[in-house]
Write a protein that holds these residues in place. Structure first.
Motif: not given
Length: 122
Positions: A53, A28, A74, A30-31, A77, A25
């Protein structure tokens, strides 16, 4: 505020399974490269698994290889740790952590979750 939140821990009998989740939270996921770590009572925290990733690269500690599977979604999240054929020696608090560089067991994590207890006992 950047937060990682683990869930899915609990009490399970030897040979059983659990799936841990690590949700992000405030940022992101994903990175970030994500790792799972654990700390048993009286022992140092140790790396369990690491995922890149994209999810295309993973690695595992020898003690869990073939029993645990790390994955990520992803779009949600979230990163998961599927734990099968659990043993009493897997009992520990499990943490997820985020870092920027993929490496063996995600060395040098930056952000940590608060942990979730996994107890394997009959």
């Amino acid at each position: 505020q950047l937060q990682l939140v683990e869930s899915g821990g609990g009490l399970v009998q030897p040979g059983g399974s659990l799936r841990l989740s690590c949700a992000a939270s405030g940022f992101t996921l994903n990175y970030y490269v994500i790792g799972w770590f654990r700390q048993a009572p009286g022992k140092e925290r140790e790396g369990v698994s690491c995922i890149s990733t994209s999810g295309g690269s993973t690695n595992y500690a020898d003690s869990v290889k073939g029993r645990f599977t790390i994955s990520r979604d992803n779009a949600k999240n979230t990163v998961y740790l599927q734990m099968n054929n659990l043993k009493p020696e897997d009992t520990a608090v499990y943490y997820c952590a985020a870092t920027l560089r993929y490496s063996r067991l995600c060395a040098s994590p930056i952000y940590w979750g608060q942990g979730t207890q996994v107890t394997v006992s009959s």
